[in-house]
Design an enzyme around this catalytic site. Sequence first.
Site, PDB file in Angstrom:
ATOM      1  N   ASN A   9      10.704  -3.146  -2.101  1.00  0.00           N
ATOM      2  CA  ASN A   9      11.174  -4.360  -2.765  1.00  0.00           C
ATOM      3  C   ASN A   9      12.426  -4.133  -3.585  1.00  0.00           C
ATOM      4  O   ASN A   9      13.289  -5.012  -3.650  1.00  0.00           O
ATOM      5  CB  ASN A   9      10.063  -4.925  -3.663  1.00  0.00           C
ATOM      6  CG  ASN A   9       8.918  -5.495  -2.860  1.00  0.00           C
ATOM      7  OD1 ASN A   9       9.116  -6.300  -1.968  1.00  0.00           O
ATOM      8  ND2 ASN A   9       7.703  -5.064  -3.168  1.00  0.00           N
ATOM      9  N   GLY A  94       0.308  -4.295   6.045  1.00  0.00           N
ATOM     10  CA  GLY A  94       1.601  -3.914   5.500  1.00  0.00           C
ATOM     11  C   GLY A  94       2.215  -2.736   6.245  1.00  0.00           C
ATOM     12  O   GLY A  94       1.505  -1.850   6.742  1.00  0.00           O
ATOM     13  N   LYS A  95       3.537  -2.716   6.294  1.00  0.00           N
ATOM     14  CA  LYS A  95       4.230  -1.648   7.017  1.00  0.00           C
ATOM     15  C   LYS A  95       3.966  -0.288   6.393  1.00  0.00           C
ATOM     16  O   LYS A  95       3.924   0.730   7.092  1.00  0.00           O
ATOM     17  CB  LYS A  95       5.726  -1.940   7.070  1.00  0.00           C
ATOM     18  CG  LYS A  95       6.072  -3.151   7.916  1.00  0.00           C
ATOM     19  CD  LYS A  95       7.561  -3.437   7.915  1.00  0.00           C
ATOM     20  CE  LYS A  95       7.879  -4.671   8.750  1.00  0.00           C
ATOM     21  NZ  LYS A  95       9.312  -5.006   8.732  1.00  0.00           N
ATOM     22  N   ASP A  96       3.797  -0.249   5.072  1.00  0.00           N
ATOM     23  CA  ASP A  96       3.496   1.030   4.428  1.00  0.00           C
ATOM     24  C   ASP A  96       2.148   1.565   4.893  1.00  0.00           C
ATOM     25  O   ASP A  96       1.996   2.767   5.155  1.00  0.00           O
ATOM     26  CB  ASP A  96       3.541   0.901   2.907  1.00  0.00           C
ATOM     27  CG  ASP A  96       2.605  -0.175   2.364  1.00  0.00           C
ATOM     28  OD1 ASP A  96       2.216  -1.091   3.131  1.00  0.00           O
ATOM     29  OD2 ASP A  96       2.267  -0.118   1.173  1.00  0.00           O
ATOM     30  N   ASP A 117      -2.673   6.156  -1.531  1.00  0.00           N
ATOM     31  CA  ASP A 117      -1.268   6.040  -1.904  1.00  0.00           C
ATOM     32  C   ASP A 117      -1.183   5.353  -3.259  1.00  0.00           C
ATOM     33  O   ASP A 117      -1.476   4.151  -3.375  1.00  0.00           O
ATOM     34  CB  ASP A 117      -0.506   5.246  -0.844  1.00  0.00           C
ATOM     35  CG  ASP A 117       1.000   5.301  -1.058  1.00  0.00           C
ATOM     36  OD1 ASP A 117       1.550   6.407  -1.178  1.00  0.00           O
ATOM     37  OD2 ASP A 117       1.621   4.230  -1.099  1.00  0.00           O
ATOM     38  N   THR A 120       2.807   1.016  -6.595  1.00  0.00           N
ATOM     39  CA  THR A 120       2.654  -0.299  -7.222  1.00  0.00           C
ATOM     40  C   THR A 120       1.204  -0.742  -7.130  1.00  0.00           C
ATOM     41  O   THR A 120       0.620  -1.238  -8.095  1.00  0.00           O
ATOM     42  CB  THR A 120       3.570  -1.324  -6.530  1.00  0.00           C
ATOM     43  OG1 THR A 120       4.920  -0.862  -6.606  1.00  0.00           O
ATOM     44  CG2 THR A 120       3.466  -2.673  -7.217  1.00  0.00           C
TER      45      THR A 120
END
Length: 246
Positions: A9, A94-96, A117, A120
Amino acid sequence: MKLIIDIGNSYAKVAVFNGDVISDIRIINNTSLFDDPVNRGEYDGVTSAIISSVSVDTAVIKEQLTKKGIKVLELHQNTPLPYINKYSTPNSLGKDRIAIAAAAVLLHPGKDVLIIDAGTCITYDFVNKRNEYIGGSISPGLSMRLKSLNTFTSRLPLLNMPDVGKDIALIGDSTENSMLSGVFHSAFLEVEAVINQYKRLYSSLITVISGGDYKYFEKLVKSNIFATPNVVVLGLKKILDFNEDW
C-alpha cells in the site's frame, strides 16, 4: 538473474536473485518506485521478473522492463501456482498470501507447514504435505492494535511499538505501558496458542515466522519453528520459477 517486485500500500520491496540467492534487496516508497535503480539499468543482468501489486498500476513498470528485454509475469488470481489452491474463495485470496503459500512449498516441500506473517495484519497460512493450500486466519497486527486503541477510545494515546529487544513488562505501570503490555503479550500468546492448536492436528508441523514484525516473536523460535525474513519475496520467486517451467 531474476527480479521480484512486491508493491504494498505504501512501500515496495524490490529484490534481485542470482540463482536462488538474494543478491540485492531494498524497500522503496511507492512514490519513488519509478525512479528506482531497477529502472536506471543497475540490474541489467535480469532476464525475467514478477510483479505483485495491491495498490499501484504496474503498466508503466511492465513497459519499462519489457523494453529492456525482460520477460515479465504479473501475479493475479489466475496465475498458475506450484501448489493446489483449496481456498473456497480463491478470487478473494490476497496476493501476499498466495506468495506465502508458495514459500511454504519452496522452503519445506512435502511437509505440513504453517507460515505466520507478522505485518500490518498477522496472517496464518497452512499448506499440507500433499501440496494443498488449505487457508488460515487473519488478525490485527501490532501497530493496528495500537491504532485501534487510540481510534476507538477518547483518551488513549497513539503509540508505536518500542524497539525490538526492549523489555515490555507484563504488568504495565502507566497507561502507555499498560497498552504496550496488552497489545504485545496478547499478540504473542495468540501466536503461541495458534501454533499449539495446529500442532495438535499436525504432529510434524513446521512453522515459519516472517514479516516486518517477526523479530518481536523470535522467542517462539525453537524446534520446528523457524524465523525466515522476506517470505513473500521467496514465494514470488517460486511462482516465477514455476511459470517459466509451465
